[in-house]
Design a protein around this motif. Structure first.
Motif, PDB file in Angstrom:
ATOM      1  N   VAL A 160       0.845  -1.202   0.000  1.00  0.00           N
ATOM      2  CA  VAL A 160       0.000   0.000   0.000  1.00  0.00           C
ATOM      3  C   VAL A 160       0.879   1.251   0.000  1.00  0.00           C
ATOM      4  CG1 VAL A 160      -1.713   1.319   1.298  1.00  0.00           C
ATOM      5  CG2 VAL A 160      -1.888  -1.177   1.182  1.00  0.00           C
ATOM      6  N   PHE A 161       1.921   1.247   0.831  1.00  0.00           N
ATOM      7  CA  PHE A 161       2.832   2.389   0.901  1.00  0.00           C
ATOM      8  C   PHE A 161       3.568   2.594  -0.422  1.00  0.00           C
ATOM      9  CE2 PHE A 161       3.607   2.446   5.808  1.00  0.00           C
ATOM     10  CZ  PHE A 161       2.258   2.768   5.990  1.00  0.00           C
ATOM     11  N   ILE A 162       3.940   1.501  -1.070  1.00  0.00           N
ATOM     12  CA  ILE A 162       4.626   1.614  -2.359  1.00  0.00           C
ATOM     13  C   ILE A 162       3.710   2.274  -3.389  1.00  0.00           C
ATOM     14  CG2 ILE A 162       5.588   0.303  -4.297  1.00  0.00           C
ATOM     15  CD1 ILE A 162       6.601  -1.755  -2.221  1.00  0.00           C
ATOM     16  N   GLU A 163       2.479   1.803  -3.459  1.00  0.00           N
ATOM     17  CA  GLU A 163       1.505   2.383  -4.397  1.00  0.00           C
ATOM     18  C   GLU A 163       1.293   3.866  -4.096  1.00  0.00           C
ATOM     19  OE1 GLU A 163      -0.144   1.242  -6.971  1.00  0.00           O
ATOM     20  OE2 GLU A 163       0.207  -0.925  -6.933  1.00  0.00           O
ATOM     21  N   GLU A 164       1.126   4.189  -2.828  1.00  0.00           N
ATOM     22  CA  GLU A 164       0.869   5.577  -2.440  1.00  0.00           C
ATOM     23  C   GLU A 164       2.061   6.476  -2.731  1.00  0.00           C
ATOM     24  OE1 GLU A 164      -0.231   5.434   1.654  1.00  0.00           O
ATOM     25  OE2 GLU A 164      -2.297   4.793   1.252  1.00  0.00           O
ATOM     26  N   SER A 165       3.263   5.965  -2.512  1.00  0.00           N
ATOM     27  CA  SER A 165       4.459   6.782  -2.742  1.00  0.00           C
ATOM     28  C   SER A 165       4.665   7.051  -4.233  1.00  0.00           C
ATOM     29  CB  SER A 165       5.698   6.105  -2.147  1.00  0.00           C
ATOM     30  OG  SER A 165       5.974   4.875  -2.775  1.00  0.00           O
ATOM     31  N   ILE A 166       4.393   6.056  -5.058  1.00  0.00           N
ATOM     32  CA  ILE A 166       4.488   6.242  -6.516  1.00  0.00           C
ATOM     33  C   ILE A 166       3.497   7.309  -6.977  1.00  0.00           C
ATOM     34  CG2 ILE A 166       4.014   5.146  -8.748  1.00  0.00           C
ATOM     35  CD1 ILE A 166       6.621   4.173  -7.717  1.00  0.00           C
ATOM     36  N   LYS A 167       2.280   7.206  -6.465  1.00  0.00           N
ATOM     37  CA  LYS A 167       1.238   8.165  -6.834  1.00  0.00           C
ATOM     38  C   LYS A 167       1.586   9.569  -6.357  1.00  0.00           C
ATOM     39  CE  LYS A 167      -3.754   8.978  -6.387  1.00  0.00           C
ATOM     40  NZ  LYS A 167      -5.031   8.445  -5.818  1.00  0.00           N
ATOM     41  N   GLU A 168       2.052   9.676  -5.095  1.00  0.00           N
ATOM     42  CA  GLU A 168       2.373  10.994  -4.536  1.00  0.00           C
ATOM     43  C   GLU A 168       3.547  11.647  -5.259  1.00  0.00           C
ATOM     44  OE1 GLU A 168       3.583  12.902  -0.196  1.00  0.00           O
ATOM     45  OE2 GLU A 168       2.359  11.071  -0.279  1.00  0.00           O
ATOM     46  N   ALA A 169       4.475  10.827  -5.740  1.00  0.00           N
ATOM     47  CA  ALA A 169       5.633  11.356  -6.465  1.00  0.00           C
ATOM     48  C   ALA A 169       5.262  11.797  -7.883  1.00  0.00           C
ATOM     49  CB  ALA A 169       6.742  10.319  -6.517  1.00  0.00           C
ATOM     50  N   GLY A 170       4.082  11.397  -8.336  1.00  0.00           N
ATOM     51  CA  GLY A 170       3.643  11.778  -9.677  1.00  0.00           C
ATOM     52  C   GLY A 170       4.365  11.039 -10.788  1.00  0.00           C
ATOM     53  N   ILE A 171       4.769   9.806 -10.485  1.00  0.00           N
ATOM     54  CA  ILE A 171       5.469   9.003 -11.482  1.00  0.00           C
ATOM     55  C   ILE A 171       4.738   7.675 -11.651  1.00  0.00           C
ATOM     56  CG2 ILE A 171       7.679  10.090 -10.930  1.00  0.00           C
ATOM     57  CD1 ILE A 171       8.429   7.535  -9.382  1.00  0.00           C
ATOM     58  N   SER A 172       5.252   6.843 -12.529  1.00  0.00           N
ATOM     59  CA  SER A 172       4.740   5.490 -12.689  1.00  0.00           C
ATOM     60  C   SER A 172       5.874   4.509 -12.436  1.00  0.00           C
ATOM     61  CB  SER A 172       4.170   5.281 -14.095  1.00  0.00           C
ATOM     62  OG  SER A 172       5.199   5.364 -15.066  1.00  0.00           O
ATOM     63  N   TYR A 173       5.545   3.236 -12.348  1.00  0.00           N
ATOM     64  CA  TYR A 173       6.565   2.232 -12.074  1.00  0.00           C
ATOM     65  C   TYR A 173       7.638   2.206 -13.157  1.00  0.00           C
ATOM     66  CZ  TYR A 173       3.933   0.226  -8.164  1.00  0.00           C
ATOM     67  OH  TYR A 173       3.297   0.038  -6.964  1.00  0.00           O
ATOM     68  N   LYS A 174       7.252   2.483 -14.395  1.00  0.00           N
ATOM     69  CA  LYS A 174       8.219   2.435 -15.491  1.00  0.00           C
ATOM     70  C   LYS A 174       9.270   3.556 -15.391  1.00  0.00           C
ATOM     71  CE  LYS A 174       5.249   4.998 -18.731  1.00  0.00           C
ATOM     72  NZ  LYS A 174       6.015   6.238 -18.665  1.00  0.00           N
ATOM     73  N   ASP A 175       9.013   4.554 -14.524  1.00  0.00           N
ATOM     74  CA  ASP A 175       9.996   5.629 -14.322  1.00  0.00           C
ATOM     75  C   ASP A 175      11.117   5.221 -13.368  1.00  0.00           C
ATOM     76  OD1 ASP A 175       8.730   7.642 -15.950  1.00  0.00           O
ATOM     77  OD2 ASP A 175       7.220   7.846 -14.369  1.00  0.00           O
ATOM     78  N   LEU A 176      10.941   4.124 -12.654  1.00  0.00           N
ATOM     79  CA  LEU A 176      11.958   3.679 -11.701  1.00  0.00           C
ATOM     80  C   LEU A 176      13.151   3.071 -12.435  1.00  0.00           C
ATOM     81  CD1 LEU A 176       9.655   1.932  -9.051  1.00  0.00           C
ATOM     82  CD2 LEU A 176      10.710   4.207  -8.863  1.00  0.00           C
ATOM     83  N   VAL A 177      14.360   3.423 -11.961  1.00  0.00           N
ATOM     84  CA  VAL A 177      15.565   2.853 -12.567  1.00  0.00           C
ATOM     85  C   VAL A 177      16.161   1.740 -11.699  1.00  0.00           C
ATOM     86  CG1 VAL A 177      16.119   4.959 -13.814  1.00  0.00           C
ATOM     87  CG2 VAL A 177      17.066   4.619 -11.515  1.00  0.00           C
ATOM     88  N   ALA A 178      15.711   1.644 -10.446  1.00  0.00           N
ATOM     89  CA  ALA A 178      16.209   0.604  -9.541  1.00  0.00           C
ATOM     90  C   ALA A 178      15.314   0.542  -8.311  1.00  0.00           C
ATOM     91  CB  ALA A 178      17.648   0.886  -9.123  1.00  0.00           C
ATOM     92  N   ILE A 179      15.422  -0.575  -7.602  1.00  0.00           N
ATOM     93  CA  ILE A 179      14.774  -0.747  -6.301  1.00  0.00           C
ATOM     94  C   ILE A 179      15.871  -0.975  -5.275  1.00  0.00           C
ATOM     95  CG2 ILE A 179      13.102  -2.034  -4.931  1.00  0.00           C
ATOM     96  CD1 ILE A 179      11.816  -0.850  -7.380  1.00  0.00           C
TER      97      ILE A 179
END
Length: 222
Positions: A43-62
């Motif tokens: 839930v926190f991961i989903e919320e943080s992605i949304k709050e940052a205004g990005i999508s998962y495809k914008d991530l370069v690493a975990i």
């Protein structure tokens, strides 16, 4: 723009952050007496992605906290991180839990002693300089009145076992920063970006958290 998702689940705090080129732009976290990581993390991961205004495809690493810490907490965090890396085809970064905890201390001199509770009088600890250079490797140690007496510098103790250790560690150069209790994904951001720039990744298939002690399964007496 190089966005990295940081996951910290080594303690009772479930923490997630989004960082852009080493700077935390979003952090969502909660510390509860009962571990709620399994329910809260995704839930926190989903919320943080949304709050940052990005999508998962914008991530370069975990990036994931590698321990030491709670066996269950670490497993949950690493499993989530691995799943995302597989799905997105991006690398996995491991960040030392105690170093991230030590990064919360801002002092010009002395030594920083991050400690995490390992039950009874045992702790996971390390020793860092004020600029976060590792001075003594991570250990699982039993705290006694003689612990850390070899250091003449001011020692700043942090972590979730301050209350039990304060009764034993009473040297005049010992300072307990009781407000710094748990590591956070906020402090992972600079470390994960530094590792990303160096291509310092871990194998998604074979990486295991740094448990430090073997996980012991006990049988109920009931």
């Amino acid at each position: 723009m190089k966005y990295i998702l940081n996951i910290e689940t080594a303690t009772k705090k479930c923490s997630v952050s989004i960082a852009n080129e080493g700077k935390t732009i979003v952090c969502i976290e909660i510390a509860e007496e009962g571990y709620s990581h399994a329910e809260k993390l995704h839930v926190f991961i989903e919320e943080s992605i949304k709050e940052a205004g990005i999508s998962y495809k914008d991530l370069v690493a975990i990036a994931v906290s590698q321990g030491p810490g709670s066996y269950t907490g670490l497993r949950i965090g690493v499993s989530a991180a691995k799943g995302l890396c597989y799905a997105l085809g991006i690398p996995l970064i491991a960040v030392d839990t105690l170093k991230a905890l030590a990064a919360q201390v801002q002092v010009e001199s002395g030594l920083i002693i991050p400690m995490l509770d390992a039950r009874r009088m045992e702790v996971y600890s390390a020793v860092f300089s004020a600029d976060l250079e590792l001075k003594r490797a991570i250990e699982a140690q039993i705290i006694s009145e003689d612990s850390f007496k070899e250091y003449a510098e001011t020692l700043y103790f942090i972590g979730d076992c301050a209350s039990k250790c304060k009764e034993v560690l009473s040297q005049p150069n010992f300072v307990f920063l009781v407000d710094i209790v748990y590591p956070s994904a906020k402090e992972m951001s600079a470390f994960s970006f530094e590792k990303f720039l160096k291509n310092d990744f871990v194998d998604v298939a074979y990486f295991e958290p740094y448990y430090l002690k073997d996980f012991m399964v006990t049988t109920s007496k009931k």
